[in-house]
Design a protein around this motif. Structure first.
Motif, PDB file in Angstrom:
ATOM      1  N   THR A 298      40.290  53.741  44.116  1.00 22.22           N
ATOM      2  CA  THR A 298      39.779  54.568  43.140  1.00 22.22           C
ATOM      3  C   THR A 298      38.314  54.281  43.008  1.00 22.22           C
ATOM      4  O   THR A 298      37.785  55.225  42.240  1.00 22.22           O
ATOM      5  CB  THR A 298      40.607  54.796  41.922  1.00 22.22           C
ATOM      6  OG1 THR A 298      40.966  53.506  41.182  1.00 22.22           O
ATOM      7  CG2 THR A 298      41.988  55.487  42.297  1.00 22.22           C
ATOM      8  N   GLY A 299      37.930  52.991  42.906  1.00 26.59           N
ATOM      9  CA  GLY A 299      36.364  52.617  42.779  1.00 26.59           C
ATOM     10  C   GLY A 299      35.689  52.004  43.753  1.00 26.59           C
ATOM     11  O   GLY A 299      35.991  50.727  43.875  1.00 26.59           O
ATOM     12  N   PHE A 300      35.102  52.683  44.523  1.00 24.47           N
ATOM     13  CA  PHE A 300      34.565  52.229  45.856  1.00 24.47           C
ATOM     14  C   PHE A 300      33.308  51.332  45.466  1.00 24.47           C
ATOM     15  O   PHE A 300      32.952  50.765  46.615  1.00 24.47           O
ATOM     16  CB  PHE A 300      34.073  53.570  46.774  1.00 24.47           C
ATOM     17  CG  PHE A 300      35.523  54.005  47.315  1.00 24.47           C
ATOM     18  CD1 PHE A 300      36.093  53.702  48.709  1.00 24.47           C
ATOM     19  CD2 PHE A 300      36.085  54.950  46.616  1.00 24.47           C
ATOM     20  CE1 PHE A 300      36.942  54.331  49.048  1.00 24.47           C
ATOM     21  CE2 PHE A 300      37.553  55.459  47.316  1.00 24.47           C
ATOM     22  CZ  PHE A 300      37.891  55.119  48.494  1.00 24.47           C
ATOM     23  N   PHE A 301      32.704  51.362  44.452  1.00 22.18           N
ATOM     24  CA  PHE A 301      31.549  50.448  44.139  1.00 22.18           C
ATOM     25  C   PHE A 301      32.006  49.180  43.259  1.00 22.18           C
ATOM     26  O   PHE A 301      31.100  48.573  42.836  1.00 22.18           O
ATOM     27  CB  PHE A 301      30.464  51.294  43.425  1.00 22.18           C
ATOM     28  CG  PHE A 301      30.154  52.388  44.505  1.00 22.18           C
ATOM     29  CD1 PHE A 301      29.052  52.124  45.223  1.00 22.18           C
ATOM     30  CD2 PHE A 301      30.792  53.519  44.455  1.00 22.18           C
ATOM     31  CE1 PHE A 301      28.563  53.098  46.125  1.00 22.18           C
ATOM     32  CE2 PHE A 301      30.407  54.381  45.481  1.00 22.18           C
ATOM     33  CZ  PHE A 301      29.258  54.295  46.323  1.00 22.18           C
ATOM     34  N   ALA A 302      33.218  49.099  42.885  1.00 19.33           N
ATOM     35  CA  ALA A 302      33.378  48.137  41.804  1.00 19.33           C
ATOM     36  C   ALA A 302      34.509  47.110  41.984  1.00 19.33           C
ATOM     37  O   ALA A 302      35.765  47.680  42.563  1.00 19.33           O
ATOM     38  CB  ALA A 302      33.879  48.796  40.331  1.00 19.33           C
ATOM     39  N   PRO A 303      34.396  45.793  41.949  1.00 18.31           N
ATOM     40  CA  PRO A 303      35.561  44.737  42.089  1.00 18.31           C
ATOM     41  C   PRO A 303      36.541  44.977  41.025  1.00 18.31           C
ATOM     42  O   PRO A 303      35.967  45.533  39.856  1.00 18.31           O
ATOM     43  CB  PRO A 303      34.484  43.438  42.123  1.00 18.31           C
ATOM     44  CG  PRO A 303      33.353  43.647  41.850  1.00 18.31           C
ATOM     45  CD  PRO A 303      32.863  45.321  41.507  1.00 18.31           C
ATOM     46  N   THR A 304      37.682  44.962  41.529  1.00 17.03           N
ATOM     47  CA  THR A 304      38.797  45.110  40.410  1.00 17.03           C
ATOM     48  C   THR A 304      38.675  44.369  38.986  1.00 17.03           C
ATOM     49  O   THR A 304      38.349  43.082  38.949  1.00 17.03           O
ATOM     50  CB  THR A 304      40.269  44.967  40.866  1.00 17.03           C
ATOM     51  OG1 THR A 304      41.107  45.238  40.031  1.00 17.03           O
ATOM     52  CG2 THR A 304      40.366  43.665  41.604  1.00 17.03           C
ATOM     53  N   HIS A 305      38.863  45.077  38.028  1.00 22.82           N
ATOM     54  CA  HIS A 305      38.784  44.397  36.724  1.00 22.82           C
ATOM     55  C   HIS A 305      39.816  43.225  36.454  1.00 22.82           C
ATOM     56  O   HIS A 305      39.891  42.427  35.549  1.00 22.82           O
ATOM     57  CB  HIS A 305      39.162  45.335  35.822  1.00 22.82           C
ATOM     58  CG  HIS A 305      40.475  45.786  35.695  1.00 22.82           C
ATOM     59  ND1 HIS A 305      41.134  46.785  36.333  1.00 22.82           N
ATOM     60  CD2 HIS A 305      41.667  45.318  34.830  1.00 22.82           C
ATOM     61  CE1 HIS A 305      42.381  46.882  36.136  1.00 22.82           C
ATOM     62  NE2 HIS A 305      42.722  46.171  35.301  1.00 22.82           N
ATOM     63  N   ARG A 306      40.902  43.130  37.430  1.00 19.09           N
ATOM     64  CA  ARG A 306      42.298  42.064  37.350  1.00 19.09           C
ATOM     65  C   ARG A 306      41.744  40.873  37.079  1.00 19.09           C
ATOM     66  O   ARG A 306      42.500  40.181  36.478  1.00 19.09           O
ATOM     67  CB  ARG A 306      43.045  42.407  38.315  1.00 19.09           C
ATOM     68  CG  ARG A 306      43.619  43.786  38.442  1.00 19.09           C
ATOM     69  CD  ARG A 306      44.489  44.145  39.938  1.00 19.09           C
ATOM     70  NE  ARG A 306      45.324  44.962  39.795  1.00 19.09           N
ATOM     71  CZ  ARG A 306      45.093  46.411  40.031  1.00 19.09           C
ATOM     72  NH1 ARG A 306      43.573  46.667  40.018  1.00 19.09           N
ATOM     73  NH2 ARG A 306      45.547  47.358  40.135  1.00 19.09           N
ATOM     74  N   PHE A 307      40.736  40.427  37.639  1.00 16.11           N
ATOM     75  CA  PHE A 307      40.207  38.981  37.645  1.00 16.11           C
ATOM     76  C   PHE A 307      38.887  38.730  37.071  1.00 16.11           C
ATOM     77  O   PHE A 307      38.440  37.722  37.304  1.00 16.11           O
ATOM     78  CB  PHE A 307      40.317  38.465  39.247  1.00 16.11           C
ATOM     79  CG  PHE A 307      41.567  39.086  40.084  1.00 16.11           C
ATOM     80  CD1 PHE A 307      42.666  38.795  39.744  1.00 16.11           C
ATOM     81  CD2 PHE A 307      41.225  40.036  41.142  1.00 16.11           C
ATOM     82  CE1 PHE A 307      43.593  39.003  40.380  1.00 16.11           C
ATOM     83  CE2 PHE A 307      42.501  40.401  41.900  1.00 16.11           C
ATOM     84  CZ  PHE A 307      43.706  40.088  41.423  1.00 16.11           C
ATOM     85  N   GLY A 308      38.374  39.778  36.368  1.00 12.68           N
ATOM     86  CA  GLY A 308      37.070  39.455  35.784  1.00 12.68           C
ATOM     87  C   GLY A 308      35.954  40.495  35.915  1.00 12.68           C
ATOM     88  O   GLY A 308      36.335  41.246  36.455  1.00 12.68           O
ATOM     89  N   ALA A 309      34.953  40.345  35.579  1.00 16.53           N
ATOM     90  CA  ALA A 309      33.686  41.151  35.634  1.00 16.53           C
ATOM     91  C   ALA A 309      32.988  41.296  36.978  1.00 16.53           C
ATOM     92  O   ALA A 309      33.202  40.207  37.590  1.00 16.53           O
ATOM     93  CB  ALA A 309      32.848  41.059  34.308  1.00 16.53           C
ATOM     94  N   PRO A 310      32.145  42.108  37.095  1.00 14.73           N
ATOM     95  CA  PRO A 310      31.697  42.193  38.427  1.00 14.73           C
ATOM     96  C   PRO A 310      30.718  40.749  38.749  1.00 14.73           C
ATOM     97  O   PRO A 310      30.661  40.245  39.629  1.00 14.73           O
ATOM     98  CB  PRO A 310      30.779  43.144  38.499  1.00 14.73           C
ATOM     99  CG  PRO A 310      31.394  44.418  37.663  1.00 14.73           C
ATOM    100  CD  PRO A 310      32.216  43.371  36.289  1.00 14.73           C
ATOM    101  N   GLN A 311      30.222  40.310  37.623  1.00 16.27           N
ATOM    102  CA  GLN A 311      29.354  39.106  37.630  1.00 16.27           C
ATOM    103  C   GLN A 311      30.273  37.658  37.745  1.00 16.27           C
ATOM    104  O   GLN A 311      29.763  36.881  38.572  1.00 16.27           O
ATOM    105  CB  GLN A 311      28.820  38.744  36.198  1.00 16.27           C
ATOM    106  CG  GLN A 311      27.272  39.402  36.172  1.00 16.27           C
ATOM    107  CD  GLN A 311      27.514  41.008  35.852  1.00 16.27           C
ATOM    108  OE1 GLN A 311      28.402  41.460  35.483  1.00 16.27           O
ATOM    109  NE2 GLN A 311      26.421  41.767  36.085  1.00 16.27           N
ATOM    110  N   ASP A 312      31.793  37.916  37.557  1.00 18.40           N
ATOM    111  CA  ASP A 312      32.569  36.904  37.932  1.00 18.40           C
ATOM    112  C   ASP A 312      32.836  36.861  39.595  1.00 18.40           C
ATOM    113  O   ASP A 312      32.795  35.928  40.003  1.00 18.40           O
ATOM    114  CB  ASP A 312      33.843  37.085  37.127  1.00 18.40           C
ATOM    115  CG  ASP A 312      33.600  36.985  35.443  1.00 18.40           C
ATOM    116  OD1 ASP A 312      32.662  36.161  34.952  1.00 18.40           O
ATOM    117  OD2 ASP A 312      34.111  37.680  34.799  1.00 18.40           O
ATOM    118  N   PHE A 313      32.919  38.093  40.100  1.00 16.07           N
ATOM    119  CA  PHE A 313      32.985  38.278  41.219  1.00 16.07           C
ATOM    120  C   PHE A 313      31.782  37.520  42.126  1.00 16.07           C
ATOM    121  O   PHE A 313      31.886  37.263  43.115  1.00 16.07           O
ATOM    122  CB  PHE A 313      33.416  39.815  41.661  1.00 16.07           C
ATOM    123  CG  PHE A 313      33.514  39.740  43.201  1.00 16.07           C
ATOM    124  CD1 PHE A 313      34.549  39.161  43.906  1.00 16.07           C
ATOM    125  CD2 PHE A 313      32.636  40.552  43.982  1.00 16.07           C
ATOM    126  CE1 PHE A 313      34.594  39.548  45.463  1.00 16.07           C
ATOM    127  CE2 PHE A 313      32.862  40.832  45.319  1.00 16.07           C
ATOM    128  CZ  PHE A 313      33.582  40.012  45.922  1.00 16.07           C
TER     129      PHE A 313
END
Length: 737
Positions: A310-325
């Motif tokens: 459902t979010g084609f531009f976003a790493p999933t929130h489950r494991f942290g914020a985008p900067q964490d990815f």
């Protein structure tokens, strides 16, 4: 009241497609003279003033209705000026804000034009929510594509999720709606409220959202996506010049949430930053060159494994914020490990908060279910022929490479994209304009996205999970192909597993399953793979698939044979997590791998073999250099020993010292002596013995190597005689005369 009643009603009922035409400062004629009028909609305000930010002069506006619409003439002014809106509510609280309706559009006509053509390659930098300094004012620019909507508003905590307050403007015929909201910053939750073409009210997350909250609310979150200091310059610089076709590629496929968990903290998965050190250490220990992460794009349902995005531009929130990815990717890169991700442009789920029926019409999907729905998966198919949809997906691919430094996209379910009749009976699909079953729009899209990824990001791999014999998947688009770099070798995987599933006594009747793959091995550029798909849904683990006996030690010997055969077979390599140590149970997405099994030699031995196979693959460049080159493979005797379930082949290059001979015995029959032909006279070093005791085998072998024997054998002038244990694959390297 200067405004008409109809215009007033359109604002307070949130039905106006161009609210900037009414709200804000406007020059009007009154009594034959030009004057400046201000209008604003502030539902909770009792009083409202316009405040000149230069002089601090205030201009009181009149409340025209109980809903909170204010209007007033700015006496003595005829030209617009910088101002703020000052309100006081019934509790005496005073607020002063910039007016969202005093700013020009943040989307240019060129942006809208290119988007409409499907050629705005960086549309993700325009649509969505972006922190922006606009004429000295900090805020967030919102933009969304919803051409059939009658009205679109930005809603969130900042306006009590009230769609009347921040109505967006439609930008001409582009279908894009836009609004700049001053004061909105990082961490703000928001959605789009739409009145759809069907008249219904919809609340949608941002298709271009960069961060999302968890279900069930699934709100988008304003984020500063570029706020990360990358330290992987060395990796990124050398990646662009790397010839991946001749380099080792050995991929460790990982499902993030079930690789390893933290039992002392509620058995939660590792987060992105915790995973960085843990996964890097393990991948370096095992000798893999890349990790492939199953879909980490935002998705609402854990049980979809990430494949219903459902979010084609976003790493999933489950494991942290985008900067964490980003930290995870950066960490892997700084330790010399490439990062591939699964990318899913084949379909999307029907969840009401996301893309489905986005603006009250079939916007991203086809209207006809014969074109727009995957019946098997209960998902919707993208309309690849629509320029803006194709642009959305291309933007997603490019954004993962640009923002997150991803080294490759493994494109999921390509076969379902290529064929209009994929998994459909007669009458359930519509032929293309030429009467065929090819999805022409999808084919054009795949060619375009592959070309653009290669253009913008040299060295990034595009990998197809494609299960049919569609021609030219890995041919360049200039030659009529799809333009992928690699294709999963699904046929080899299926046939080889079928062969190993037979009891050894029956394998001779199925010998062709073992050797047939060489007939098409060089028709595409293959990556040889045993993925997560092979260890779920009752298929059994890799260990339990093996048909040799009932004891774990017998199955472990069979699995060691399979992996040695795989690593010496031409093609790049990919193995799903847990399979590298012979996990006995099927993979479970909501658990973790059976790490405890490593205390047993049957499992520890398989792990050590994979480590040594990767080391062999790295140590001798001739193996990877000829992964995709037919000159690097030759049968010594592919079918001649079928009754014994034996098979022998060479991996070779121009240098004799780069020659390897592989002999596989897929029965329990031990042979104290077995002779076969080789191409060179001299010493042949035993570099891998899958039966070695260090791997949990019986230990029988050849004392490190053998010398050749003169005389014709297998149509060759020289031969070697070896000890060939049962359920064993031996690998010898020519060391010279």
């Amino acid at each position: 009241m200067i405004i008409t009643q109809a215009e007033l009603d359109s604002v307070i009922t949130a039905r106006h497609a161009a609210p900037h035409d009414i709200l804000g400062l406007h020059t009007v004629k009154r009594s034959g003279a030009q004057c400046l009028v201000a209008r604003t909609f502030q539902p909770e305000a009792v009083t409202c003033d316009i405040v000149d930010v230069q002089t601090d002069e205030r201009f009181r506006l009149k409340r025209l209705c109980r809903e909170g619409f204010f209007e007033g003439v700015i006496e003595g002014r005829t030209e617009a000026f910088d101002y703020r809106i000052r309100t006081e509510n019934a509790n005496g609280e005073v607020f002063q804000i910039w007016d969202p309706y005093c700013f020009l559009p943040t989307i240019s006509e060129d942006d809208a034009f290119l988007f409409g053509q499907g050629n705005h390659h960086h549309i993700y930098q325009k649509l969505g929510a972006h922190i922006k300094h606009y004429d000295g004012v900090q805020g967030t620019a919102f933009a969304v594509w919803a051409p059939s909507a009658e009205r679109v508003s930005v809603v969130g905590e900042f306006n009590h999720w009230d769609g009347r307050r921040h109505q967006m403007r439609r930008l001409g015929s582009s279908g894009v709606w836009e609004l700049f909201l001053p004061g909105i910053g990082v961490g703000t939750k928001y959605k789009y409220e739409l009145i759809g073409a069907d008249g219904s009210l919809r609340l949608k997350s941002d298709p271009y959202g960069e961060y999302f909250e968890s279900p069930p609310h699934n709100a988008s979150i304003v984020w500063e996506i570029d706020d990360f200091e990358w330290r992987d310059n060395e990796w990124m610089n050398q990646r662009a010049g790397r010839d991946w076709k001749t380099q080792p590629i050995s991929v460790y496929e990982v499902h993030f949430g079930s690789w390893r968990r933290v039992p002392e903290d509620g058995n939660r998965p590792l987060n992105y930053r915790e995973m960085a050190a843990e996964l890097t250490r393990y991948v370096l220990e095992m000798g893999f060159t890349h990790v492939e992460l199953m879909p980490l794009s935002e998705h609402p349902f854990d049980g979809s494994w990430g494949y219903q995005v459902t979010g084609f531009f976003a790493p999933t929130h489950r494991f942290g914020a985008p900067q964490d990815f980003m930290y995870l990717v950066d960490y892997l890169h700084r330790h010399g490990i490439g990062v591939l991700i699964d990318w899913v442009p084949a379909h999307f789920p029907k969840d009401a908060f996301a893309l489905a029926q986005f603006d009250g019409s079939c916007l991203y999907e086809h209207e006809d279910p014969r074109l727009g729905e995957h019946m098997d998966w209960g998902t919707l198919i993208f309309n690849y022929s629509r320029h803006e949809v194709r642009n959305f997906l291309i933007g997603s691919a490019l954004a993962w490479c640009e923002r997150f430094h991803i080294d490759g996209l493994r494109v999921d379910a390509v076969a379902s994209m290529l064929y209009l009749d994929y998994s459909r009976e007669d009458g359930e699909w519509i032929p293309n304009e030429y009467g065929g079953n090819e999805n022409i729009g999808a084919i054009d899209f795949l060619r375009q996205v592959n070309d653009l990824v290669h253009q913008y990001f040299p060295g990034v791999l595009m990998i197809a999970e494609e299960s049919t014999s569609f021609g030219g998947v890995t041919k360049p688009t200039s030659e009529g192909g799809l333009g992928f770099d690699l294709k999963w070798n699904m046929g080899w995987m299926h046939d080889t597993l079928e062969y190993l599933a037979h009891e050894p006594i029956h394998r001779k009747y199925h010998h062709g399953e073992l050797t047939f793959g060489m007939l098409y091995q060089y028709s595409e550029q293959f990556i040889t793979v045993f993925s997560h798909d092979e260890v779920v849904h009752g298929k059994g683990s890799m260990m339990l698939k093996m048909g040799a006996g009932y004891e774990m030690s017998q199955k472990a010997a069979d699995l060691r044979c399979l992996y040695t055969w795989m690593w010496l077979w031409p093609g790049k390599k990919c193995l799903f997590m847990g399979s590298e140590f012979g996990q006995s149970q099927e993979w479970k997405y909501d658990g973790q791998l059976q790490w405890e099994l490593l205390q047993y030699m049957d499992h520890q031995g398989i792990k050590l073999l994979i480590k040594d196979l990767n080391a062999l693959y790295h140590r001798y460049p001739s193996l990877s250099a000829h992964d995709l080159d037919p000159a690097g493979f030759e049968w010594i005797n592919g079918d001649g020993y079928w009754e014994e379930s034996l098979s022998i082949f060479l991996r070779r290059s121009a240098k004799p010292e780069d020659t390897f001979v592989v002999i596989a015995n897929f029965t329990p029959v031990h042979r104290d002596t077995f002779r076969f032909g080789v191409p060179h006279a001299g010493h042949w070093k035993e570099v891998i013995n899958s039966n070695a005791d260090v791997y949990g085998g019986q230990g029988a072998g050849n004392g490190g190597g053998v010398n050749s024997i003169p005389g014709e054998w297998d149509n060759r002038e020289h031969s070697i005689e070896v000890v060939l244990p049962g359920h064993t694959v031996l690998v010898f390297k020519y060391e010279g005369a």
